[in-house]
Write a protein that holds these residues in place. Structure first.
Motif, PDB file in Angstrom:
ATOM      1  N   SER A 185       0.811  -1.214   0.000  1.00 49.27           N
ATOM      2  CA  SER A 185       0.000   0.000   0.000  1.00 49.27           C
ATOM      3  C   SER A 185       0.848   1.269   0.000  1.00 49.27           C
ATOM      4  N   ALA A 226     -14.263  -0.642   2.438  1.00 47.81           N
ATOM      5  CA  ALA A 226     -14.208   0.239   1.273  1.00 47.81           C
ATOM      6  C   ALA A 226     -15.580   0.449   0.656  1.00 47.81           C
ATOM      7  N   LEU A 232     -15.573   6.122  -3.265  1.00 52.55           N
ATOM      8  CA  LEU A 232     -15.159   4.908  -3.968  1.00 52.55           C
ATOM      9  C   LEU A 232     -16.338   4.166  -4.571  1.00 52.55           C
ATOM     10  N   LEU A 237     -14.106  -2.328  -6.895  1.00 47.56           N
ATOM     11  CA  LEU A 237     -12.904  -2.719  -6.171  1.00 47.56           C
ATOM     12  C   LEU A 237     -12.780  -4.231  -6.100  1.00 47.56           C
ATOM     13  N   SER A 241      -7.076  -3.859  -6.184  1.00 39.78           N
ATOM     14  CA  SER A 241      -7.259  -2.410  -6.232  1.00 39.78           C
ATOM     15  C   SER A 241      -7.558  -1.808  -4.875  1.00 39.78           C
ATOM     16  N   LYS A 244      -4.719   0.027  -2.828  1.00 35.38           N
ATOM     17  CA  LYS A 244      -4.356   1.423  -3.067  1.00 35.38           C
ATOM     18  C   LYS A 244      -5.001   2.375  -2.056  1.00 35.38           C
ATOM     19  N   HIS A 245      -6.083   1.938  -1.413  1.00 37.81           N
ATOM     20  CA  HIS A 245      -6.838   2.815  -0.512  1.00 37.81           C
ATOM     21  C   HIS A 245      -6.679   2.390   0.949  1.00 37.81           C
ATOM     22  N   GLU A 248      -6.462   5.398   3.426  1.00 37.86           N
ATOM     23  CA  GLU A 248      -7.744   6.040   3.719  1.00 37.86           C
ATOM     24  C   GLU A 248      -8.597   5.170   4.631  1.00 37.86           C
TER      25      GLU A 248
END
Length: 357
Positions: A185, A226, A232, A237, A241, A244-245, A248
């Motif tokens: 990440s 997420a 988002l 997702l 993928s 990547k978050h 957050e």
């Protein structure tokens, strides 16, 4: 330099059992590379324990485990991150037997042993990673700052602890999976294509077999969280993928955990409120399998330990059959059953030979 015990015959006053126990404690401390103070404390606990009737009359197996328990107590009291599984592997001992002796030692000596700190264990585990040290065998894109990796890994391990992924499990596979997620990440561009096995090879650490399962469980938790982020919603997702978050998700983890694993869906929200944050269809559209599968009757799955969500299959008891009717010998015999008892000449000859043998 001559030791005091060698010059005065102090060892001759010790029993053979105590001498073997002290030697076992010293060997364990050498293998684990512990400071001298740890060894002295463990030996002191061993001497006190063997004077008590509960251990003086114990079996030889328990006395062999007692030295390892004393080393574990000395390490835990000084916040040294040593797990029970590590000592069991060094002593070739079963976890159940070792845990029983460990609890008996605490009860008989009246000592308090603090729980293992996951933060200390993470720091110790990551200190041996080659990915935090410049090396010619590691690509430059895979190198990472130690402090950043440590902070992100600790945050993911805390998330795993809050979601029941650590309870009752060996911590090293959880820490390995969390370190892999944290490493990906921080720079997801060149690292998303790197699998967990290659990450462990580059880091120079062994890959624990359950680490793949812990990684899958962590990704399911992140996907469920997420699905609650409004910015988002437009993305589909998946388990790659969502990495990547992670930053957050960790930043808002308390709010996201509360809404992603609520016991009951809030019905009848006002028009001005975000009515899609609790919708099962939205969670499925965002590519969140764990949130979509766990919803039944319009509710989101609760946050429970994995052993309750996926219980082990138990063998079903065989239903008692109806009592067989008693045979009288007057039952009709079918032609197919009679043919089973008729023998050809070749079978008769083979039977006679077998009977003669």
């Amino acid at each position: 330099e001559v030791a005091y015990s060698q010059s005065t015959g102090q060892k001759e006053q010790l029993s053979r059992c105590l001498q073997r126990g002290i030697r076992r404690v010293q060997d364990l401390c050498k293998v684990l590379q512990l400071p001298v103070a740890f060894e002295e404390t463990a030996v002191c606990y061993l001497q006190r324990a063997l004077q008590l009737p509960a251990f003086h009359l114990a079996s030889l197996e328990k006395k062999e485990l007692l030295g390892g328990c004393c080393v574990l107590v000395a390490c835990r009291q000084r916040r040294w991150p040593l797990t029970m599984g590590t000592v069991c592997s060094l002593l070739y001992a079963q976890h159940e037997a070792f845990a029983g002796v460990f609890l008996s030692l605490q009860r008989e000596l009246g000592i308090s042993v603090p729980a293992l700190s996951l933060a200390d264990l993470v720091a110790t585990h990551l200190s041996s990673f080659r990915l935090v040290q410049p090396s010619a065998s590691v690509p430059a894109a895979f190198l990472e700052d130690k402090e950043k990796l440590l902070a992100r890994t600790v945050a993911i391990v805390e998330l795993a602890s809050e979601t029941w992924l650590v309870t009752g499990r060996h911590p090293v596979p959880v820490v390995t999976a969390a370190a892999f997620l944290a490493w990906q990440s921080l720079r997801p561009g060149p690292r998303l294509s790197c699998p967990l096995a290659r990450f462990c090879r580059l880091a120079g650490v062994e890959l624990p077999p359950p680490a793949h399962l812990r990684l899958r469980e962590l990704l399911d938790i992140l996907l469920a969280m997420a699905s609650q982020l409004s910015w988002l919603r437009g993305f589909r997702l998946d388990k790659k993928s969502v990495v990547k978050h992670v930053g957050e998700l960790l930043q808002h983890r308390l709010f996201l955990l509360k809404h992603a694993f609520s016991q009951q869906e809030q019905q009848g929200t006002a028009p001005g409120q975000d009515s899609g944050s609790h919708s099962p269809a939205v969670a499925q559209q965002q590519g969140c399998p764990s949130a979509g599968q766990g919803q039944r009757g319009g509710t989101l799955r609760p946050l429970l330990p994995p052993c309750l969500i996926h219980p082990r299959k138990r063998l079903r008891a065989v239903a008692p059959s109806a009592p067989a009717t008693a045979t009288t010998g007057d039952e009709p015999i079918s032609d197919s059953e009679i043919e089973q008892y008729l023998r050809s000449p070749e079978e008769i000859q083979a039977f006679r030979k077998a009977k003669a043998w």
